[in-house]
Write a protein that holds these residues in place. Structure first.
Motif, mmCIF file in Angstrom:
data_model
loop_
_atom_site.group_PDB
_atom_site.id
_atom_site.type_symbol
_atom_site.label_atom_id
_atom_site.label_comp_id
_atom_site.label_asym_id
_atom_site.label_seq_id
_atom_site.Cartn_x
_atom_site.Cartn_y
_atom_site.Cartn_z
ATOM 1 N N PRO A 9 20.940 147.289 80.546
ATOM 2 C CA PRO A 9 21.946 148.105 81.250
ATOM 3 C C PRO A 9 23.198 148.377 80.443
ATOM 4 O O PRO A 9 23.892 149.373 80.678
ATOM 5 C CB PRO A 9 22.256 147.282 82.502
ATOM 6 C CG PRO A 9 21.871 145.882 82.151
ATOM 7 C CD PRO A 9 20.711 146.002 81.219
ATOM 8 N N GLU A 10 23.509 147.530 79.468
ATOM 9 C CA GLU A 10 24.744 147.697 78.702
ATOM 10 C C GLU A 10 24.522 148.415 77.374
ATOM 11 O O GLU A 10 25.484 148.678 76.648
ATOM 12 C CB GLU A 10 25.380 146.323 78.433
ATOM 13 C CG GLU A 10 25.655 145.504 79.686
ATOM 14 C CD GLU A 10 26.589 146.229 80.630
ATOM 15 O OE1 GLU A 10 27.480 146.966 80.153
ATOM 16 O OE2 GLU A 10 26.429 146.068 81.857
ATOM 17 N N ALA A 11 23.278 148.730 77.036
ATOM 18 C CA ALA A 11 22.994 149.347 75.735
ATOM 19 C C ALA A 11 23.249 150.844 75.792
ATOM 20 O O ALA A 11 22.802 151.533 76.707
ATOM 21 C CB ALA A 11 21.548 149.077 75.322
ATOM 22 N N ALA A 12 23.943 151.344 74.788
ATOM 23 C CA ALA A 12 24.284 152.768 74.763
ATOM 24 C C ALA A 12 23.054 153.636 74.597
ATOM 25 O O ALA A 12 23.009 154.771 75.076
ATOM 26 C CB ALA A 12 25.272 153.045 73.634
ATOM 27 N N ASP A 13 22.023 153.124 73.896
ATOM 28 C CA ASP A 13 20.828 153.921 73.643
ATOM 29 C C ASP A 13 19.701 153.573 74.609
ATOM 30 O O ASP A 13 18.539 153.873 74.357
ATOM 31 C CB ASP A 13 20.338 153.716 72.210
ATOM 32 C CG ASP A 13 19.964 152.262 71.930
ATOM 33 O OD1 ASP A 13 20.358 151.381 72.732
ATOM 34 O OD2 ASP A 13 19.306 152.000 70.909
ATOM 35 N N ASP A 14 20.052 152.935 75.741
ATOM 36 C CA ASP A 14 19.027 152.543 76.697
ATOM 37 C C ASP A 14 18.326 153.767 77.261
ATOM 38 O O ASP A 14 18.968 154.733 77.675
ATOM 39 C CB ASP A 14 19.646 151.732 77.842
ATOM 40 C CG ASP A 14 18.593 151.225 78.805
ATOM 41 O OD1 ASP A 14 17.542 150.766 78.331
ATOM 42 O OD2 ASP A 14 18.820 151.310 80.029
ATOM 43 N N LYS A 15 16.992 153.726 77.275
ATOM 44 C CA LYS A 15 16.211 154.824 77.826
ATOM 45 C C LYS A 15 15.554 154.339 79.117
ATOM 46 O O LYS A 15 16.183 153.683 79.923
ATOM 47 C CB LYS A 15 15.190 155.290 76.804
ATOM 48 C CG LYS A 15 15.822 155.836 75.518
ATOM 49 C CD LYS A 15 14.769 156.300 74.532
ATOM 50 C CE LYS A 15 15.425 156.842 73.263
ATOM 51 N NZ LYS A 15 14.410 157.282 72.261
ATOM 52 N N ASP A 16 14.308 154.722 79.325
ATOM 53 C CA ASP A 16 13.619 154.297 80.529
ATOM 54 C C ASP A 16 13.388 152.793 80.499
ATOM 55 O O ASP A 16 13.242 152.193 79.428
ATOM 56 C CB ASP A 16 12.280 155.016 80.655
ATOM 57 C CG ASP A 16 12.444 156.512 80.880
ATOM 58 O OD1 ASP A 16 13.494 156.889 81.435
ATOM 59 O OD2 ASP A 16 11.549 157.270 80.501
ATOM 60 N N PRO A 17 13.321 152.148 81.670
ATOM 61 C CA PRO A 17 12.989 150.718 81.686
ATOM 62 C C PRO A 17 11.597 150.478 81.125
ATOM 63 O O PRO A 17 10.732 151.363 81.157
ATOM 64 C CB PRO A 17 13.075 150.360 83.172
ATOM 65 C CG PRO A 17 12.912 151.651 83.899
ATOM 66 C CD PRO A 17 13.522 152.691 83.016
ATOM 67 N N VAL A 18 11.367 149.294 80.600
ATOM 68 C CA VAL A 18 10.087 148.943 79.986
ATOM 69 C C VAL A 18 9.262 148.185 81.013
ATOM 70 O O VAL A 18 9.623 147.082 81.428
ATOM 71 C CB VAL A 18 10.302 148.080 78.727
ATOM 72 C CG1 VAL A 18 8.964 147.683 78.117
ATOM 73 C CG2 VAL A 18 11.159 148.829 77.715
#
Length: 326
Positions: A263-272
């Motif tokens: 949740p805190e990652a700037a490059d977070d995409k879809d959940p795994v």
């Protein structure tokens, strides 16, 4: 445990109001040869899987053996349409068939050929003839047992051939990156503990340092429970208390899907999505069955436990406790 003709997850999807894309009329039984009563007269194919995700098919097709070197002889893979694909033409991949030197025909599906997720029915075609379904012969899946992919950031290709309940040859394909592979599940009376491994990220330890586990309810996507995880390199462990899921339960079936998210990652995409696909078992529901545990909820007596969906994804069910178990 005798396998059913349809995956249990199809009923879950119906009760949760969400059709499942792999809820199809022909599902797997085992990965061994089908009953002899099925598929008699159709050509047979042996299949060898390699650890990278590639497949080699060797066919007994006497009616085509005289023209095996013709450019139009092909192995045809057709992806079944799911609920979201109705009305669309079936996706198709054709692989050339050539003599293998032993009087048979061979086709190769390399791991580098992208095969979108889904169930693919396997046919043989010659020229303009209508493709004919293949019957599975020997399925050599030894290289898939306890598979541990090497370091890479490319999507993970998994293809498992199997015999359908009608005795035909099909493939189940997954294409995932990143991928969270579920390992041992430990069931306590009030919680589920999961051990897993993260693949297809550049630095698994750094990725997991920012990650949490989310359980999201299918009935209401706004219902989300979050728990922390611990990591050691690419290995991760978390414990999910059933109380985190049961407070909002009001009878019937609730299914909670488990994912890793940063949740805190700037490059977070879809959940795994957490799943179990790195072995030779095409349908985990028929093999890995976990008895539910009785739990108390604010609403009524219930039961909870993990299960693998029709896609081999890991989920948790909260359901009514049978009267005999109360």
């Amino acid at each position: 445990m005798m396998p059913s003709d349809r995956p249990a997850d199809s009923s879950d999807a119906a009760r949760s109001g969400q059709p499942h894309p792999t809820d199809t009329p022909e599902e797997p039984t085992t990965v061994s040869a089908p009953p002899l009563a099925f598929g008699m007269g159709n050509p047979t194919a042996d299949c060898i899987a390699d650890s990278a995700g590639g497949l080699t098919f060797d066919l007994d097709a006497p009616e085509h053996s005289g023209t095996a070197d013709h450019w139009s002889a092909a192995l045809v893979l057709r992806r079944r349409a799911g609920a979201a694909d109705e009305g669309e033409e079936a996706e198709e991949i054709r692989l050339p068939l050539t003599p293998n030197g032993d009087g048979r025909l061979r086709a190769v599906l390399p791991s580098t050929v992208a095969l979108p997720e889904g169930r693919w029915d396997v046919h043989v075609a010659q020229g303009d003839e209508e493709p004919v379904r293949l019957v599975p012969g020997l399925l050599d899946l030894r290289s898939l047992v306890d598979r541990r992919p090497g370091p890479s950031t490319s999507p993970l290709a998994v293809r498992i051939p199997y015999a359908t309940k009608h005795g035909n040859l099909s493939l189940r394909s997954w294409l995932r990156g990143p991928h969270a592979e579920a390992g041992d599940l430990l069931l306590d009376d009030d919680a589920l503990t999961v051990h897993g491994v993260l693949y297809r990220v550049e630095d698994p330890e750094a990725w997991l340092a920012d990650a949490v586990v989310e359980a999201r309810c299918r009935r209401d996507a706004d219902l989300v429970a979050t728990v922390p995880l611990t990591a050691d390199g690419a290995d991760f462990t978390f414990t999910l208390p059933y109380a985190e899921l049961s407070d909002e339960w009001r009878g019937g079936l609730d299914v909670w899907d488990l994912t890793l998210r940063r949740p805190e990652a700037a490059d977070d995409k879809d959940p795994v999505r957490i799943a179990r696909i790195l072995d030779d078992v095409v349908d985990k529901q028929q093999i890995f069955a976990y008895p539910p545990r009785a739990i108390d909820t604010p609403y009524a007596a219930a039961q909870a436990g993990p299960y693998y969906t029709a896609d081999n994804d890991l989920s948790v069910r909260i359901d009514e406790r049978p009267p005999a178990a109360r």
